[in-house]
Design a protein around this motif. Structure first.
Motif, PDB file in Angstrom:
ATOM      1  N   THR A 242     120.811  11.877  18.330  1.00 23.05           N
ATOM      2  CA  THR A 242     121.378  11.550  17.017  1.00 23.05           C
ATOM      3  C   THR A 242     122.130  12.742  16.431  1.00 23.05           C
ATOM      4  OG1 THR A 242     119.620   9.968  16.531  1.00 23.05           O
ATOM      5  CG2 THR A 242     120.815  10.866  14.652  1.00 23.05           C
ATOM      6  N   THR A 243     123.303  12.479  15.858  1.00 23.92           N
ATOM      7  CA  THR A 243     124.039  13.513  15.123  1.00 23.92           C
ATOM      8  C   THR A 243     124.363  13.015  13.722  1.00 23.92           C
ATOM      9  OG1 THR A 243     126.217  12.776  15.899  1.00 23.92           O
ATOM     10  CG2 THR A 243     125.069  14.470  17.204  1.00 23.92           C
ATOM     11  N   LEU A 244     124.515  13.975  12.815  1.00 21.31           N
ATOM     12  CA  LEU A 244     124.870  13.701  11.415  1.00 21.31           C
ATOM     13  C   LEU A 244     126.109  14.498  11.061  1.00 21.31           C
ATOM     14  CD1 LEU A 244     124.262  12.659   8.482  1.00 21.31           C
ATOM     15  CD2 LEU A 244     122.818  14.697   8.207  1.00 21.31           C
ATOM     16  N   LEU A 245     127.056  13.851  10.420  1.00 22.76           N
ATOM     17  CA  LEU A 245     128.227  14.481   9.825  1.00 22.76           C
ATOM     18  C   LEU A 245     128.173  14.208   8.335  1.00 22.76           C
ATOM     19  CD1 LEU A 245     131.132  15.779   9.981  1.00 22.76           C
ATOM     20  CD2 LEU A 245     131.983  13.437  10.249  1.00 22.76           C
ATOM     21  N   ALA A 246     128.123  15.272   7.507  1.00 27.21           N
ATOM     22  CA  ALA A 246     128.017  15.094   6.057  1.00 27.21           C
ATOM     23  C   ALA A 246     128.502  16.373   5.372  1.00 27.21           C
ATOM     24  CB  ALA A 246     126.580  14.774   5.651  1.00 27.21           C
ATOM     25  N   PRO A 247     129.801  16.518   5.188  1.00 27.43           N
ATOM     26  CA  PRO A 247     130.337  17.763   4.618  1.00 27.43           C
ATOM     27  C   PRO A 247     129.833  18.025   3.205  1.00 27.43           C
ATOM     28  CG  PRO A 247     132.068  16.443   5.632  1.00 27.43           C
ATOM     29  CD  PRO A 247     130.847  15.568   5.552  1.00 27.43           C
ATOM     30  N   ALA A 248     129.452  19.278   2.949  1.00 24.67           N
ATOM     31  CA  ALA A 248     129.018  19.713   1.616  1.00 24.67           C
ATOM     32  C   ALA A 248     129.445  21.161   1.415  1.00 24.67           C
ATOM     33  CB  ALA A 248     127.503  19.561   1.468  1.00 24.67           C
ATOM     34  N   ARG A 249     129.328  21.648   0.178  1.00 25.43           N
ATOM     35  CA  ARG A 249     129.791  23.007  -0.135  1.00 25.43           C
ATOM     36  C   ARG A 249     128.674  24.044  -0.132  1.00 25.43           C
ATOM     37  NH1 ARG A 249     130.950  23.966  -4.735  1.00 25.43           N
ATOM     38  NH2 ARG A 249     130.484  22.048  -5.864  1.00 25.43           N
TER      39      ARG A 249
ATOM     40  N   ILE B 294     125.607  27.506   3.601  1.00 25.87           N
ATOM     41  CA  ILE B 294     124.856  26.555   4.423  1.00 25.87           C
ATOM     42  C   ILE B 294     124.459  27.207   5.745  1.00 25.87           C
ATOM     43  CG2 ILE B 294     124.909  24.310   5.563  1.00 25.87           C
ATOM     44  CD1 ILE B 294     127.034  23.459   3.513  1.00 25.87           C
ATOM     45  N   PRO B 295     123.163  27.240   6.092  1.00 26.39           N
ATOM     46  CA  PRO B 295     122.748  27.786   7.382  1.00 26.39           C
ATOM     47  C   PRO B 295     123.364  26.994   8.541  1.00 26.39           C
ATOM     48  CG  PRO B 295     120.862  27.548   5.920  1.00 26.39           C
ATOM     49  CD  PRO B 295     122.011  26.844   5.267  1.00 26.39           C
ATOM     50  N   GLU B 296     123.600  27.683   9.644  1.00 24.11           N
ATOM     51  CA  GLU B 296     124.322  27.067  10.753  1.00 24.11           C
ATOM     52  C   GLU B 296     123.636  25.817  11.290  1.00 24.11           C
ATOM     53  OE1 GLU B 296     126.079  28.180  15.206  1.00 24.11           O
ATOM     54  OE2 GLU B 296     125.017  29.686  14.026  1.00 24.11           O
ATOM     55  N   ASP B 297     122.287  25.843  11.387  1.00 18.26           N
ATOM     56  CA  ASP B 297     121.627  24.711  12.047  1.00 18.26           C
ATOM     57  C   ASP B 297     121.535  23.468  11.167  1.00 18.26           C
ATOM     58  OD1 ASP B 297     119.619  25.604  10.320  1.00 18.26           O
ATOM     59  OD2 ASP B 297     118.011  25.350  11.786  1.00 18.26           O
ATOM     60  N   VAL B 298     121.955  23.577   9.891  1.00 22.24           N
ATOM     61  CA  VAL B 298     122.043  22.400   9.022  1.00 22.24           C
ATOM     62  C   VAL B 298     123.439  22.271   8.405  1.00 22.24           C
ATOM     63  CG1 VAL B 298     119.593  22.142   8.490  1.00 22.24           C
ATOM     64  CG2 VAL B 298     120.983  23.723   7.134  1.00 22.24           C
ATOM     65  N   ASP B 299     124.422  22.852   9.070  1.00 19.38           N
ATOM     66  CA  ASP B 299     125.793  22.754   8.596  1.00 19.38           C
ATOM     67  C   ASP B 299     126.411  21.493   9.187  1.00 19.38           C
ATOM     68  OD1 ASP B 299     128.361  22.989   7.759  1.00 19.38           O
ATOM     69  OD2 ASP B 299     128.658  25.051   8.462  1.00 19.38           O
ATOM     70  N   PHE B 300     126.360  20.436   8.422  1.00 20.45           N
ATOM     71  CA  PHE B 300     126.809  19.136   8.896  1.00 20.45           C
ATOM     72  C   PHE B 300     128.272  18.868   8.544  1.00 20.45           C
ATOM     73  CE2 PHE B 300     122.173  18.707   8.165  1.00 20.45           C
ATOM     74  CZ  PHE B 300     121.794  18.513   9.491  1.00 20.45           C
ATOM     75  N   ARG B 301     129.037  19.951   8.351  1.00 20.33           N
ATOM     76  CA  ARG B 301     130.476  19.768   8.164  1.00 20.33           C
ATOM     77  C   ARG B 301     131.147  19.350   9.473  1.00 20.33           C
ATOM     78  NH1 ARG B 301     131.339  25.124   4.461  1.00 20.33           N
ATOM     79  NH2 ARG B 301     129.762  25.863   5.942  1.00 20.33           N
ATOM     80  N   ALA B 302     130.452  19.525  10.572  1.00 19.96           N
ATOM     81  CA  ALA B 302     130.832  18.951  11.861  1.00 19.96           C
ATOM     82  C   ALA B 302     129.613  18.209  12.391  1.00 19.96           C
ATOM     83  CB  ALA B 302     131.276  20.039  12.832  1.00 19.96           C
TER      84      ALA B 302
END
Length: 298
Positions: free
Chosen positions: A165-172, A189-197
């Motif tokens: 499963t992957t999540l894409l959810a851009p936030a600031r 945003i920490p890398e392992d929860v950076d859902f901008r990709a």
């Protein structure tokens, strides 16, 4: 308690008036239905075992169960046995009434006037509809009190989680967590929860707010060949991500995660600008919708 099944085309959902819950949402493009929300174990499941529940008159917690607004001090009392805070309002624990029901939609309603443990007096409606190939959830709240108060809205969906499963959810911004499951401070945003990709959910506890969410999210389940696109009205500027662990839930098997659209920040009552909570005068209302649309993976 009343359980209502709605459906149209390849989509179907099951709704309960106990808590205003979604007990399940399924997409059936072929012979086997694909769960888009975590299916509840039965029709009598509570909110914490459901597929989705409402957050009204606001979501999450208020630090110290207290806030000051317009020169007055307000307090809350805990509404669960396991959390010292008043949590997520009353909607998820309330008995809702059916306003109207059809083959592909249902509208629910409840009023909270007793004020036990909270200064809020309000009426709420929820509408669930399957239309144009999407599951549409609409939530509204009306201030029934005698004074203005800050209100917010949101949902707490539980999505299935498979190994791919992957999540894409851009936030600031990302809000750290401190003791008491409360927000700490806004940081990068920490890398392992950076859902901008698109990214898989980390193998650790996650219970954090994301500020400045774009209002668009996408969940891919490669094993199921399925994609779910979630889009929200501009009201929902923030989101919360939750991944449990066996310390909190000994039965957790990495089989679900939560992505929670919210109109405001956690503990907004004690944040600058009220964390985007909306001040409603007596009789004023706040409303918004989200849409979940499934498709086959490209």
């Amino acid at each position: 308690m009343t359980v209502i099944d709605i459906g149209k085309g390849d989509l179907s959902a099951r709704i309960s008036t106990a808590g205003g819950l979604v007990l399940g949402l399924w997409w059936k493009p072929s012979d086997i239905p694909i769960p888009l929300l975590r299916p509840a174990p039965g029709v009598e499941a509570d909110a914490l075992a459901s597929g989705c529940y409402p957050l009204v008159p606001f979501g999450n917690r208020v630090r110290g169960n207290a806030f000051r607004f317009a020169g007055r001090d307000y307090r809350f009392q805990p509404n669960t046995a396991w959390d010292p805070h008043y949590l997520h309002g009353e909607g998820w624990q309330a008995d809702w009434s059916v306003v109207e029901s059809g083959t592909n939609s249902v509208e629910l309603f409840f009023v909270h006037l007793a004020g036990e443990g909270t200064p809020y007096r309000y009426a709420a409606t929820q509408r669930f509809a399957i239309e144009d190939g999407a599951f549409v959830l609409t939530l509204s709240v009306t201030n029934r009190g005698e004074t203005a108060l800050p209100f917010g809205l949101g949902w707490h969906p539980y999505f299935p989680m498979t190994p791919q499963t992957t999540l894409l959810a851009p936030a600031r911004k990302y809000w750290t967590e401190v003791d008491g499951w409360l927000p700490g401070e806004a940081v990068e945003i920490p890398e392992d929860v950076d859902f901008r990709a698109p990214r898989g959910l980390p193998h650790r506890w996650v219970n954090n707010g994301f500020e400045g969410w774009s209002g668009q999210a996408r969940i891919d389940w490669p094993e199921r060949g399925t994609r779910l696109t979630l889009s929200a009205d501009p009201l929902f500027r923030h989101a919360f991500v939750f991944v449990s662990d066996t310390g909190f839930d000994p039965a957790f098997q990495r089989d679900y995660f939560c992505f929670e659209p919210m109109s405001h920040l956690a503990d907004g009552h004690n944040q600058a600008g009220l964390g985007d909570l909306a001040v409603l005068q007596p009789g004023e209302a706040l409303a918004g919708s989200i849409r979940m649309m499934p498709a086959r993976l490209p």
